[in-house]
Design a protein around this motif. Structure first.
Motif, PDB file in Angstrom:
ATOM      1  N   TYR A 166       0.834  -1.189   0.000  1.00 25.59           N
ATOM      2  CA  TYR A 166       0.000   0.000   0.000  1.00 25.59           C
ATOM      3  C   TYR A 166       0.874   1.247   0.000  1.00 25.59           C
ATOM      4  O   TYR A 166       1.962   1.257   0.569  1.00 25.59           O
ATOM      5  N   LEU A 170      -1.207   8.066  -1.022  1.00 25.26           N
ATOM      6  CA  LEU A 170      -2.365   8.193  -1.894  1.00 25.26           C
ATOM      7  C   LEU A 170      -3.578   8.665  -1.097  1.00 25.26           C
ATOM      8  O   LEU A 170      -3.665   8.478   0.109  1.00 25.26           O
ATOM      9  N   ASN A 180     -17.003  -1.974   2.220  1.00 27.34           N
ATOM     10  CA  ASN A 180     -16.318  -2.716   1.182  1.00 27.34           C
ATOM     11  C   ASN A 180     -17.217  -3.808   0.623  1.00 27.34           C
ATOM     12  O   ASN A 180     -18.082  -4.343   1.304  1.00 27.34           O
ATOM     13  N   ASP A 195     -12.055   3.183   2.371  1.00 23.39           N
ATOM     14  CA  ASP A 195     -11.839   2.008   1.532  1.00 23.39           C
ATOM     15  C   ASP A 195     -10.336   1.857   1.356  1.00 23.39           C
ATOM     16  O   ASP A 195      -9.704   2.545   0.560  1.00 23.39           O
ATOM     17  N   ARG A 197      -8.557  -0.240   0.025  1.00 22.44           N
ATOM     18  CA  ARG A 197      -8.066  -0.719  -1.259  1.00 22.44           C
ATOM     19  C   ARG A 197      -7.621   0.416  -2.166  1.00 22.44           C
ATOM     20  O   ARG A 197      -6.867   0.212  -3.127  1.00 22.44           O
ATOM     21  N   ASN A 198      -8.071   1.652  -1.877  1.00 17.30           N
ATOM     22  CA  ASN A 198      -7.646   2.801  -2.678  1.00 17.30           C
ATOM     23  C   ASN A 198      -6.151   3.048  -2.581  1.00 17.30           C
ATOM     24  O   ASN A 198      -5.582   3.752  -3.422  1.00 17.30           O
ATOM     25  N   GLN A 200      -3.822   0.667  -2.642  1.00 14.67           N
ATOM     26  CA  GLN A 200      -3.037  -0.400  -3.246  1.00 14.67           C
ATOM     27  C   GLN A 200      -2.154   0.139  -4.378  1.00 14.67           C
ATOM     28  O   GLN A 200      -2.630   0.861  -5.253  1.00 14.67           O
ATOM     29  N   LYS A 201      -0.876  -0.242  -4.354  1.00 16.89           N
ATOM     30  CA  LYS A 201       0.020   0.126  -5.450  1.00 16.89           C
ATOM     31  C   LYS A 201      -0.396  -0.578  -6.733  1.00 16.89           C
ATOM     32  O   LYS A 201      -0.374   0.000  -7.812  1.00 16.89           O
ATOM     33  N   ASP A 202      -0.744  -1.850  -6.597  1.00 14.19           N
ATOM     34  CA  ASP A 202      -1.271  -2.639  -7.698  1.00 14.19           C
ATOM     35  C   ASP A 202      -2.770  -2.789  -7.476  1.00 14.19           C
ATOM     36  O   ASP A 202      -3.202  -3.458  -6.538  1.00 14.19           O
ATOM     37  N   LYS A 203      -3.568  -2.145  -8.303  1.00 10.78           N
ATOM     38  CA  LYS A 203      -5.010  -2.131  -8.092  1.00 10.78           C
ATOM     39  C   LYS A 203      -5.643  -3.516  -8.238  1.00 10.78           C
ATOM     40  O   LYS A 203      -6.774  -3.734  -7.799  1.00 10.78           O
ATOM     41  N   ASP A 204      -4.920  -4.449  -8.832  1.00  9.96           N
ATOM     42  CA  ASP A 204      -5.441  -5.802  -8.988  1.00  9.96           C
ATOM     43  C   ASP A 204      -4.979  -6.728  -7.860  1.00  9.96           C
ATOM     44  O   ASP A 204      -5.293  -7.921  -7.870  1.00  9.96           O
TER      45      ASP A 204
END
Length: 304
Positions: A166, A170, A180, A195, A197-198, A200-204
């Motif tokens: 993460y 951001l 979520n 959230d 997940r926002n 995350q460096k890799d959104k997947d």
């Protein structure tokens, strides 16, 4: 120097590999249940609390070691501090404590890591010296009640503490309505109005829950983990069991806490730091910019 309650060489090796150690025994069952009763009553009285907040605020449980004597004494317990010294060295400060209740029906907490603790406020709260090459804090999570999978125990993914997936710089906007989406295992998780997940460096990226371990604990036990370890908690699916825990966060005393900050702005609350200070729990303070306090706001000393 080895102290009475230091981690053994085997425990320290395991901690470095997995990112956590324990659970360890701290309080006898009758003792912690009596303390919990006193703590629970004291939390409603904010007369001497370090922050001017309503008890409905999500951060009303921050830093209650400044006014609840049982928590003042808890953060300096040798059984805890000796073990943290094994990891971080002889000069230690406690920079935060937090109450973590999970009531019947509460959702789980989403997977997350914390390095600078800027994830909610947008401003680094913990800054290590440049030469250290690392960050985060060592967290001690103490169960005030029995902790089970059913009432919302912690979960760890061992070995994930040395790489941040993460980016805390951001933007992550606070929205009390944020919930979520259902995870693949059907467990509803959130992050207190954010959230996560926002970041995350890799959104997947999807955490590998096949490697996750559940940390069930008896009332009075504690577990130690790096804040950079991937961790979450399960929902409380019981009908009448409140899960209560207190966390205490430690770093070397050379670490800057809330640098260039006069307030905290997160989880929908903005609070002044004018009464705040770090507590030296071992050795001496090495960072002059940190304000050190030796007594809580009722005059009780921070001594074991």
């Amino acid at each position: 120097m080895t102290k009475k309650f230091s981690l053994t060489s085997e425990e320290l090796k395991s901690f470095r590999e997995k990112g956590y150690a324990g659970p360890f025994d701290l309080y006898e069952r009758n003792e912690i249940l009596a303390k919990y009763k006193k703590i629970r009553a004291a939390l409603f009285n904010r007369e001497n609390a370090v922050y001017d907040l309503d008890n409905r605020s999500l951060i009303a449980g921050y830093d209650r070691h400044f006014d609840v004597d049982e928590l003042t004494q808890h953060i300096v317990r040798h059984e805890i501090v000796d073990k943290i010294s094994s990891i971080l060295g002889p000069d230690l400060i406690c920079w935060r404590s937090e109450m973590f209740p999970k009531y019947p029906g509460d959702e789980g907490t989403d997977w997350h890591q914390a390095d600078t603790f800027a994830h909610a406020s947008g401003k680094p709260q913990v800054v290590w010296p440049m030469e250290s090459g690392f960050g985060g804090a060592v967290t001690v999570w103490t169960a005030l009640t029995d902790v089970t999978e059913e009432n919302g125990c912690l979960r760890f993914i061992p070995g994930t503490h040395e790489e941040m997936v993460y980016d805390e710089s951001l933007e992550m906007k606070y929205s009390p309505e944020t919930v979520n989406s259902m995870e693949k295992d059907g467990i509803k998780r959130g992050f207190f109005g954010y959230d996560y997940r926002n970041l995350q460096k890799d959104k997947d990226f999807v955490p590998n829950e096949d490697d996750a371990v559940s940390i069930e604990m008896n009332a009075g036990q504690f577990v130690i983990f790096w804040s950079t370890l991937m961790h979450s908690s399960l929902p409380n699916i019981t009908e009448n069991q409140t899960r209560m825990a207190v966390t205490t966060r430690y770093v070397p005393s050379s670490v800057k806490i809330y640098p260039d900050s006069d307030y905290i702005d997160e989880y929908g609350s903005k609070i002044s730091l004018n009464k705040y200070g770090v507590v030296v729990v071992a050795g001496e303070n090495k960072e002059p910019s940190n304000r050190v306090v030796t007594h809580n706001l009722k005059g009780t000393p921070f001594t074991a």
